[in-house]
Design a protein around this motif. Structure first.
Motif, mmCIF file in Angstrom:
data_model
loop_
_atom_site.group_PDB
_atom_site.id
_atom_site.type_symbol
_atom_site.label_atom_id
_atom_site.label_comp_id
_atom_site.label_asym_id
_atom_site.label_seq_id
_atom_site.Cartn_x
_atom_site.Cartn_y
_atom_site.Cartn_z
ATOM 1 N N MET A 96 -7.852 1.743 4.673
ATOM 2 C CA MET A 96 -7.587 3.082 4.171
ATOM 3 C C MET A 96 -6.821 2.656 2.658
ATOM 4 O O MET A 96 -7.439 3.593 1.832
ATOM 5 N N VAL A 97 -6.194 1.826 2.811
ATOM 6 C CA VAL A 97 -5.335 1.878 1.438
ATOM 7 C C VAL A 97 -6.485 1.362 0.357
ATOM 8 O O VAL A 97 -6.520 1.737 -0.778
ATOM 9 N N ARG A 98 -7.198 0.613 0.688
ATOM 10 C CA ARG A 98 -8.129 -0.267 -0.367
ATOM 11 C C ARG A 98 -9.228 0.907 -0.643
ATOM 12 O O ARG A 98 -9.681 1.148 -1.914
ATOM 13 N N ALA A 99 -9.608 1.889 0.465
ATOM 14 C CA ALA A 99 -10.535 2.928 -0.113
ATOM 15 C C ALA A 99 -9.907 3.848 -1.110
ATOM 16 O O ALA A 99 -10.509 4.217 -2.218
ATOM 17 N N VAL A 100 -8.757 4.147 -0.689
ATOM 18 C CA VAL A 100 -8.109 5.329 -1.528
ATOM 19 C C VAL A 100 -7.663 4.623 -3.168
ATOM 20 O O VAL A 100 -7.880 5.246 -3.879
ATOM 21 N N HIS A 101 -7.171 3.198 -2.864
ATOM 22 C CA HIS A 101 -6.993 2.847 -4.223
ATOM 23 C C HIS A 101 -8.318 2.714 -5.302
ATOM 24 O O HIS A 101 -8.206 2.660 -6.332
ATOM 25 N N ALA A 102 -9.364 2.351 -4.544
ATOM 26 C CA ALA A 102 -10.610 2.224 -4.968
ATOM 27 C C ALA A 102 -11.078 3.603 -5.877
ATOM 28 O O ALA A 102 -11.763 3.518 -6.727
ATOM 29 N N ALA A 103 -10.884 4.500 -5.175
ATOM 30 C CA ALA A 103 -10.895 5.952 -5.653
ATOM 31 C C ALA A 103 -10.179 6.399 -6.634
ATOM 32 O O ALA A 103 -10.251 7.615 -7.247
ATOM 33 N N GLY A 104 -9.061 5.643 -7.047
ATOM 34 C CA GLY A 104 -8.313 6.038 -8.220
ATOM 35 C C GLY A 104 -7.170 7.253 -7.783
ATOM 36 O O GLY A 104 -6.722 7.904 -8.560
ATOM 37 N N LEU A 105 -6.791 7.262 -6.342
ATOM 38 C CA LEU A 105 -6.139 8.358 -6.084
ATOM 39 C C LEU A 105 -4.641 7.812 -5.643
ATOM 40 O O LEU A 105 -4.371 6.681 -5.631
ATOM 41 N N PRO A 106 -3.679 8.726 -6.277
ATOM 42 C CA PRO A 106 -1.995 8.306 -5.842
ATOM 43 C C PRO A 106 -1.996 8.081 -4.471
ATOM 44 O O PRO A 106 -2.411 8.592 -3.452
ATOM 45 N N TRP A 107 -1.293 6.744 -3.986
ATOM 46 C CA TRP A 107 -0.904 6.373 -2.753
ATOM 47 C C TRP A 107 0.171 5.714 -2.685
ATOM 48 O O TRP A 107 0.703 4.805 -3.805
ATOM 49 N N ARG A 108 1.073 5.255 -1.830
ATOM 50 C CA ARG A 108 2.061 4.584 -1.626
ATOM 51 C C ARG A 108 1.901 4.205 -0.277
ATOM 52 O O ARG A 108 1.493 4.804 0.798
ATOM 53 N N LEU A 109 2.531 2.772 0.073
ATOM 54 C CA LEU A 109 2.514 2.166 1.333
ATOM 55 C C LEU A 109 3.935 1.726 1.836
ATOM 56 O O LEU A 109 4.505 0.937 0.895
ATOM 57 N N VAL A 110 4.313 2.022 2.818
ATOM 58 C CA VAL A 110 5.609 1.241 3.550
ATOM 59 C C VAL A 110 5.295 0.655 4.839
ATOM 60 O O VAL A 110 4.844 1.021 5.778
ATOM 61 N N HIS A 111 5.394 -0.642 4.736
ATOM 62 C CA HIS A 111 5.187 -1.291 5.835
ATOM 63 C C HIS A 111 6.403 -2.174 6.486
ATOM 64 O O HIS A 111 7.232 -2.522 5.846
ATOM 65 N N THR A 112 6.730 -1.597 7.665
ATOM 66 C CA THR A 112 8.074 -2.218 8.260
ATOM 67 C C THR A 112 7.831 -3.233 9.229
ATOM 68 O O THR A 112 6.918 -3.396 9.812
ATOM 69 N N GLY A 113 9.025 -4.013 9.752
ATOM 70 C CA GLY A 113 8.824 -5.067 10.578
ATOM 71 C C GLY A 113 9.888 -5.991 11.103
ATOM 72 O O GLY A 113 10.855 -5.425 10.191
ATOM 73 N N ARG A 114 10.105 -6.611 11.821
ATOM 74 C CA ARG A 114 11.181 -7.534 12.058
ATOM 75 C C ARG A 114 11.680 -8.264 10.976
ATOM 76 O O ARG A 114 12.782 -8.370 10.658
ATOM 77 N N ASP A 115 10.674 -9.054 10.311
ATOM 78 C CA ASP A 115 11.007 -9.816 9.150
ATOM 79 C C ASP A 115 9.614 -9.998 8.459
ATOM 80 O O ASP A 115 8.589 -9.651 8.913
ATOM 81 N N LEU A 116 9.559 -10.552 7.235
ATOM 82 C CA LEU A 116 8.440 -10.656 6.386
ATOM 83 C C LEU A 116 7.156 -11.592 7.241
ATOM 84 O O LEU A 116 6.043 -11.315 7.192
ATOM 85 N N ALA A 117 7.791 -12.560 7.897
ATOM 86 C CA ALA A 117 6.754 -13.557 8.585
ATOM 87 C C ALA A 117 5.940 -12.810 9.568
ATOM 88 O O ALA A 117 5.043 -13.282 10.055
ATOM 89 N N SER A 118 6.477 -11.583 10.008
ATOM 90 C CA SER A 118 5.744 -10.721 11.179
ATOM 91 C C SER A 118 4.996 -9.379 10.693
ATOM 92 O O SER A 118 4.609 -8.662 11.526
#
Length: 339
Positions: free
Chosen positions: A159-181
């Motif tokens: 979804m992020v890649r499709a919206v970015h390719a369309a030139g639309l505004p977007w933000r992503l927040v990805h959470t997890g235990r640590d960066l390695a996960s």
């Protein structure tokens, strides 16, 4: 899983549509919400092309067919028949425009028989797929906020890649235990570093709350959230009623306001279903061979013939009921397990 009402047409949606059409019609067209891609009901033989581990406990698997694979759109998943015959659903996380291969990413779950089998796959292993199916479609909106918890990034990444390719505004927040996960989001950050926040719990802030996750959200944005049920439920409660909210959860939704009823097996016993259990749970107490998979109603594994009565909250087709989510509208239903 839940999906908000269809959005209104807008210029951004038309931009997304133009890009999506090039990328195998990956999303929406002309500002109208498209119907989810029709499922491919036939069985599809594939072979494991590669297995990589970009995170210690996540296996990214490429599956190749004998020719071009059926098309799909962001948010779609596959039904994967594993070597033991176990059926599991996994989100597609690759590029819809690349029909030479399907990509899935699976986290190893302690005690999880499905994920353990995926992690033992080797190149050349033959599998059977069903699908793709889409119960989490990307709809048109003027802007987007994507929230992913851990392996919940898998349906979000396309979804992020499709919206970015369309030139639309977007933000992503990805959470997890640590960066390695936290798989996949590192590559997404390369698209627009200022739009991606990788937020591990061990950075000193602990598990992020909704104030942090939703900070600065555009009131007109579509919010897409995939992750653990507590995260989804908290975000849903924190958003105003008018905000378009789409979610997909890892596990069955909790039973809310359930009423007890009786499920009778054709030619068999009548079983009381308490308010806090499903017909599937109760039936498997006496018939442990009854198959199931997603426990959310969409995979079809536990859909059986409804002989008598009507159900509510049931996504199965006419004359059928999804044992995992359907509940009797009245006091009693009769089902035929087919064996």
């Amino acid at each position: 899983m839940s999906v908000a009402p269809p959005p209104h047409p807008n210029g951004g949606a038309r931009a997304l549509a133009r890009v999506a059409a090039v990328a195998q019609k990956a999303s929406v067209r002309s500002g109208r919400r498209r119907r989810p891609a029709a499922p491919v009901d036939r069985e599809l033989p594939v072979e494991v092309r590669s297995v990589t581990r970009t995170c210690p406990d996540v296996a990214e698997v490429e599956l190749a067919g004998r020719g071009p694979l059926p098309g799909w759109r962001p948010g779609a998943h596959l039904d994967v028949v594993l070597p033991s015959g176990l059926l599991r659903q996994y989100s597609l996380c690759g590029d819809p425009a690349d029909r030479s291969v399907y990509r899935i990413a699976v986290r190893a779950v302690p005690g999880g028989s499905g994920s353990a089998q995926v992690h033992r796959l080797t190149p050349g292993t033959r599998l059977t797929l069903r699908g793709p199916r889409n119960a989490f479609p990307l709809a048109a909106a003027p802007s987007y906020l994507f929230l992913a918890g851990g392996i919940g990034i898998t349906p979000i990444a396309p979804m992020v890649r499709a919206v970015h390719a369309a030139g639309l505004p977007w933000r992503l927040v990805h959470t997890g235990r640590d960066l390695a996960s936290m798989p996949l989001s590192g590559g997404l950050a390369a698209l627009a570093p200022d739009r991606v926040r990788r937020r591990p719990d061990d950075d000193g802030g602990g598990v992020p709350g909704t104030d942090e996750l939703l900070a600065g959200v555009d009131p007109d944005a579509a919010v897409y959230c995939c992750g653990p049920p507590p995260m989804i439920d908290a975000v849903r409660r924190a958003l105003p009623a008018r905000q378009r909210f789409h979610s997909e959860r890892f596990s069955p939704p909790p039973i809310r306001d359930g009423r007890p009823f009786t499920v009778a097996l054709a030619g068999g016993p009548e079983l009381p279903v308490p308010a806090d259990r499903t017909a599937l749970d109760v039936i498997r107490d006496v018939r442990p061979d009854v198959a199931y998979s997603c426990r959310q109603g969409f995979c079809g594994t536990c859909h059986v013939r409804l002989v008598e009565g009507t159900t509510v909250g049931d996504p199965a087709g006419p004359g059928l009921t999804a044992l995992c989510v359907g509940r009797a509208e009245g006091a009693r239903v009769v089902v035929d397990l087919g064996r």
